[in-house]
Design a protein around this motif. Structure first.
Motif, PDB file in Angstrom:
ATOM      1  N   THR A  96       0.895  -1.082   0.094  1.00 57.76           N
ATOM      2  CA  THR A  96      -0.023  -0.173  -0.039  1.00 57.76           C
ATOM      3  C   THR A  96       0.947   1.110   0.063  1.00 57.76           C
ATOM      4  O   THR A  96       1.871   1.274   1.128  1.00 57.76           O
ATOM      5  CB  THR A  96      -0.847   0.075   1.201  1.00 57.76           C
ATOM      6  OG1 THR A  96      -1.791  -1.091   1.194  1.00 57.76           O
ATOM      7  CG2 THR A  96      -1.749   1.309   1.214  1.00 57.76           C
ATOM      8  N   THR A  98       1.312   5.360   0.087  1.00 57.40           N
ATOM      9  CA  THR A  98       0.724   6.518   0.297  1.00 57.40           C
ATOM     10  C   THR A  98       1.328   7.751  -0.533  1.00 57.40           C
ATOM     11  O   THR A  98       2.558   7.940  -0.280  1.00 57.40           O
ATOM     12  CB  THR A  98       0.797   6.976   1.872  1.00 57.40           C
ATOM     13  OG1 THR A  98      -0.206   5.969   2.448  1.00 57.40           O
ATOM     14  CG2 THR A  98       0.057   8.363   2.018  1.00 57.40           C
ATOM     15  N   SER A 110      -3.621  13.850  -0.040  1.00 57.15           N
ATOM     16  CA  SER A 110      -2.992  12.204  -0.002  1.00 57.15           C
ATOM     17  C   SER A 110      -3.602  11.463  -0.762  1.00 57.15           C
ATOM     18  O   SER A 110      -4.899  11.434  -0.634  1.00 57.15           O
ATOM     19  CB  SER A 110      -2.833  12.101   1.598  1.00 57.15           C
ATOM     20  OG  SER A 110      -2.108  12.833   2.380  1.00 57.15           O
ATOM     21  N   THR A 112      -3.921   6.718  -1.678  1.00 54.40           N
ATOM     22  CA  THR A 112      -3.493   5.580  -1.237  1.00 54.40           C
ATOM     23  C   THR A 112      -3.814   4.824  -2.583  1.00 54.40           C
ATOM     24  O   THR A 112      -4.827   4.770  -2.889  1.00 54.40           O
ATOM     25  CB  THR A 112      -4.080   5.047  -0.013  1.00 54.40           C
ATOM     26  OG1 THR A 112      -3.727   5.864   1.131  1.00 54.40           O
ATOM     27  CG2 THR A 112      -3.505   3.395   0.326  1.00 54.40           C
ATOM     28  N   SER A 114      -2.747   0.546  -4.120  1.00 53.58           N
ATOM     29  CA  SER A 114      -2.284  -0.776  -4.014  1.00 53.58           C
ATOM     30  C   SER A 114      -1.573  -1.057  -5.285  1.00 53.58           C
ATOM     31  O   SER A 114      -2.288  -0.774  -6.574  1.00 53.58           O
ATOM     32  CB  SER A 114      -3.196  -1.652  -3.578  1.00 53.58           C
ATOM     33  OG  SER A 114      -3.413  -1.373  -2.216  1.00 53.58           O
ATOM     34  N   PRO A 191      -6.287   8.439   3.425  1.00 57.40           N
ATOM     35  CA  PRO A 191      -5.127   8.151   3.605  1.00 57.40           C
ATOM     36  C   PRO A 191      -4.520   7.103   4.056  1.00 57.40           C
ATOM     37  O   PRO A 191      -4.977   7.040   5.455  1.00 57.40           O
ATOM     38  CB  PRO A 191      -4.589   9.632   3.949  1.00 57.40           C
ATOM     39  CG  PRO A 191      -5.491  10.043   4.924  1.00 57.40           C
ATOM     40  CD  PRO A 191      -6.822   9.903   4.263  1.00 57.40           C
ATOM     41  N   GLY A 192      -3.975   6.140   3.455  1.00 54.45           N
ATOM     42  CA  GLY A 192      -3.193   5.116   4.235  1.00 54.45           C
ATOM     43  C   GLY A 192      -4.091   3.996   4.382  1.00 54.45           C
ATOM     44  O   GLY A 192      -3.597   2.857   4.844  1.00 54.45           O
ATOM     45  N   GLY A 193      -5.433   4.047   3.858  1.00 57.41           N
ATOM     46  CA  GLY A 193      -6.299   2.973   4.084  1.00 57.41           C
ATOM     47  C   GLY A 193      -6.900   2.756   5.407  1.00 57.41           C
ATOM     48  O   GLY A 193      -6.980   3.681   6.294  1.00 57.41           O
ATOM     49  N   TYR A 251      -2.937   9.207  11.928  1.00 64.70           N
ATOM     50  CA  TYR A 251      -2.062   8.270  10.827  1.00 64.70           C
ATOM     51  C   TYR A 251      -0.714   8.333  10.962  1.00 64.70           C
ATOM     52  O   TYR A 251      -0.149   9.543  10.675  1.00 64.70           O
ATOM     53  CB  TYR A 251      -2.462   8.455   9.286  1.00 64.70           C
ATOM     54  CG  TYR A 251      -1.717   7.637   8.331  1.00 64.70           C
ATOM     55  CD1 TYR A 251      -2.196   6.571   8.126  1.00 64.70           C
ATOM     56  CD2 TYR A 251      -0.818   8.343   7.563  1.00 64.70           C
ATOM     57  CE1 TYR A 251      -1.747   5.560   7.313  1.00 64.70           C
ATOM     58  CE2 TYR A 251      -0.073   7.247   6.514  1.00 64.70           C
ATOM     59  CZ  TYR A 251      -0.572   5.905   6.678  1.00 64.70           C
ATOM     60  OH  TYR A 251      -0.059   4.937   5.581  1.00 64.70           O
ATOM     61  N   GLN A 256       3.060   3.313   8.448  1.00 61.42           N
ATOM     62  CA  GLN A 256       2.252   3.166   7.761  1.00 61.42           C
ATOM     63  C   GLN A 256       1.127   2.500   7.932  1.00 61.42           C
ATOM     64  O   GLN A 256       0.383   1.589   7.309  1.00 61.42           O
ATOM     65  CB  GLN A 256       2.973   2.398   6.536  1.00 61.42           C
ATOM     66  CG  GLN A 256       4.057   2.864   5.487  1.00 61.42           C
ATOM     67  CD  GLN A 256       3.667   3.911   4.604  1.00 61.42           C
ATOM     68  OE1 GLN A 256       3.091   3.448   3.567  1.00 61.42           O
ATOM     69  NE2 GLN A 256       3.841   5.162   4.674  1.00 61.42           N
TER      70      GLN A 256
END
Length: 540
Positions: A96, A98, A110, A112, A114, A191-193, A251, A256
């Motif tokens: 993942t 960012t 931001s 995210t 994959s 952001p970041g999942g 976050y 992460q």
């Protein structure tokens, strides 16, 4: 699915096509440890394949490229070229990533992304100045007060409370930005999942992204001992009563993932808007969440030739909760996807720029096994997917796709993938937020038209301010999110003709924005079925 009345002319159209329902079964497989909390990294141990991301930075409204945007990934900085393009290479499959993107005239955003299956993934990153983002530029010796009244969002930072992260003097003025994240509308905006540092996943009730920098773009942080006050608008697909207090997560870019720091308190503003308020000691991304109790959705991913696909990315998008979880298929194309127990979600897979069909799944207290075949991704570059989401109101919003031979895919004619028209309404949600999901395979040569209907016909708000989002993806077309640019203020404007797609003989797709509101009669004329013999493209 709720049976809908067919009252409008174009709703009375029938094409004689048989809808194929994708059935799945429930498996209470206690041996699969259904209540264990998965690790943030990935529950299926992907192999060490490498992939890349070909990105483009564009204006969300005009879709024009943004040159010289800066993209920061894991401490490395990239710059978009004259066409808004950049490329990230040697990325681990399943990772993942960012991205923090800055461009002149836009607030920092931001994103995210994959990486899947060792292939190049093409993604369009859209910057905007919409009503979810606000910035204030002034001297650091004054207090900052950022407010978006319509949403109820607010950030307050005391005077003289900011300093450079590297300890050096601030250069010039300071710009503080607030970006409201609405996971009920677009959970992929987070952001970041949704992974928690140390393992597990969370569902969100709303989030804010706060950034601060000086005139030389130096990162600013809070001076030790100072606090910023946040008011985060409630944004959730859950219909459960709101709790008076919920955990508040920050976050952590280095780790992460999300780390719980304190709690946020429910408040009701004068206008009735419900928000969560908290004081925080960090500048960054803040999220009101609850850690999920998870079970696993067990299944497989294959292509249309029946070949299992390893390192494909599988997503579980909550329908009655706001979160997205992911898994990567193993060497046999199998996956075990952690999702919230006792809930409903959309499950689909991505293999590079190819997206599978989707399935709507309801979990209970145990694991859920998909029994009617694998999620299927097209072998050739001759497919596309269209995913529609919206807000709590209007309650019922519908997708309409007209193909070049006159086939009309919508709730009364769901289509099928195994035979003509090779297009199917996989998921039809009728109870707020969405999603609706259309998959197309074996693309026809000619023009596809796509539109969105306000079936509820309510105007408080209409589709523009709901807001409605359409995510379009395909192997030969850039993945992008589309929204109306003009308000549907006219009481008769209940149908948004979003875009057309023109397919050539080699399956190349040309996107043509329409972005026009239609009345009932106009929609009927635009999406009227005029049958013709289909011609299918052949991908090179």
């Amino acid at each position: 699915m709720i049976k809908k009345k067919l009252t409008k002319p174009y709703q009375l159209l029938t094409l004689g096509l048989t809808a194929t329902l994708l059935l799945v079964g429930c498996d209470d497989d206690s041996n699969n440890n259904s209540n264990t909390t998965p690790n943030i990294e990935n529950p299926t141990n992907p192999s060490e394949n490498l992939g890349s991301i070909s990105g483009s930075v564009v204006d969300q409204i005009s879709l024009e490229p943004i040159a010289n945007a800066t993209i920061i990934v894991a401490g490395q900085q990239y710059t978009s070229d004259a066409d808004g393009k950049f490329q990230l290479t040697n990325l681990k499959v399943g990772e993942t990533v960012t991205l923090i993107i800055n461009a002149e005239g836009y607030p920092e955003r931001s994103f995210t992304t994959s990486v899947s299956n060792g292939t190049a993934t093409e993604v369009e990153y859209q910057l905007n100045n919409d009503n979810t983002v606000v910035s204030v530029t002034q001297v650091a010796s004054e207090a900052f007060n950022l407010v978006i009244e319509d949403l109820g969002a607010q950030v307050r930072i005391p005077a003289n409370a900011l300093q450079r992260a590297d300890g050096q003097p601030i250069v010039g003025n300071v710009t503080v930005s607030m970006d409201v994240v609405t996971p009920s509308v677009d959970p992929e905006e987070m952001p970041g999942g949704y992974g928690i540092v140390g393992g597990g996943f969370m569902e969100s009730w709303g989030a804010l992204i706060i950034t601060a920098q000086d005139d030389d773009d130096n990162e600013l942080v809070l001076v030790e001992g100072n606090m910023a006050s946040l008011v985060i608008p409630v944004s959730t697909r859950s219909l459960a009563p709101l709790q008076e207090q919920l955990p508040l997560f920050f976050y952590d870019i280095v780790q992460q993932g999300w780390v719980q720091t304190s709690t946020a308190t429910l408040q009701t503003l004068v206008n009735g808007t419900q928000v969560y308020a908290a004081d925080v000691n960090e500048i960054g991304s803040w999220n009101v969440d609850v850690a999920m109790e998870t079970v696993n959705v067990i299944g497989c991913v294959a292509d249309t030739d029946g070949v299992r696909i390893d390192n494909a990315l599988v997503k579980g998008d909550g329908i009655n909760y706001s979160a997205i979880t992911t898994a990567i298929t193993d060497s046999n194309g199998d996956f075990s996807l952690p999702v919230r127990r006792d809930s409903k979600m959309l499950v689909f897979a991505q293999n590079g720029n190819r997206t599978s069909n989707a399935q709507s799944i309801i979990t209970a207290s145990g694991n859920y096994r998909i029994t009617e075949g694998c999620l299927t991704v097209s072998t050739e570059n001759d497919s596309l997917s269209i995913r529609l989401t919206w807000g709590e109101q209007p309650e019922d919003v519908d997708s309409h796709l007209l193909n070049p031979s006159g086939g009309h895919i919508f709730f009364a004619n769901e289509g099928r993938l195994s035979a003509a028209p090779f297009a199917n309404l996989d998921v039809d949600d009728t109870d707020s937020f969405g999603p609706e999901f259309i998959t197309v395979r074996n693309l026809m040569i000619g023009r596809y038209r796509y539109g969105v209907e306000n079936f509820s016909e309510t105007k408080n708000p209409g589709l523009k301010n709901s807001p409605v989002n359409v995510f379009l993806a395909g192997p030969t077309i850039r993945s992008r999110t589309l929204t109306p640019t003009v308000n549907d203020d006219n009481i008769n404007s209940i149908f948004w003709h979003s875009f057309d797609l023109v397919v050539d003989e080699s399956c190349n797709i040309t996107y043509e924005s329409v972005d026009r509101w239609l009345t009932d009669e106009e929609a009927f004329n635009t999406f009227e079925v005029v049958a013709s013999t289909p011609r299918y493209c052949v991908a090179p």
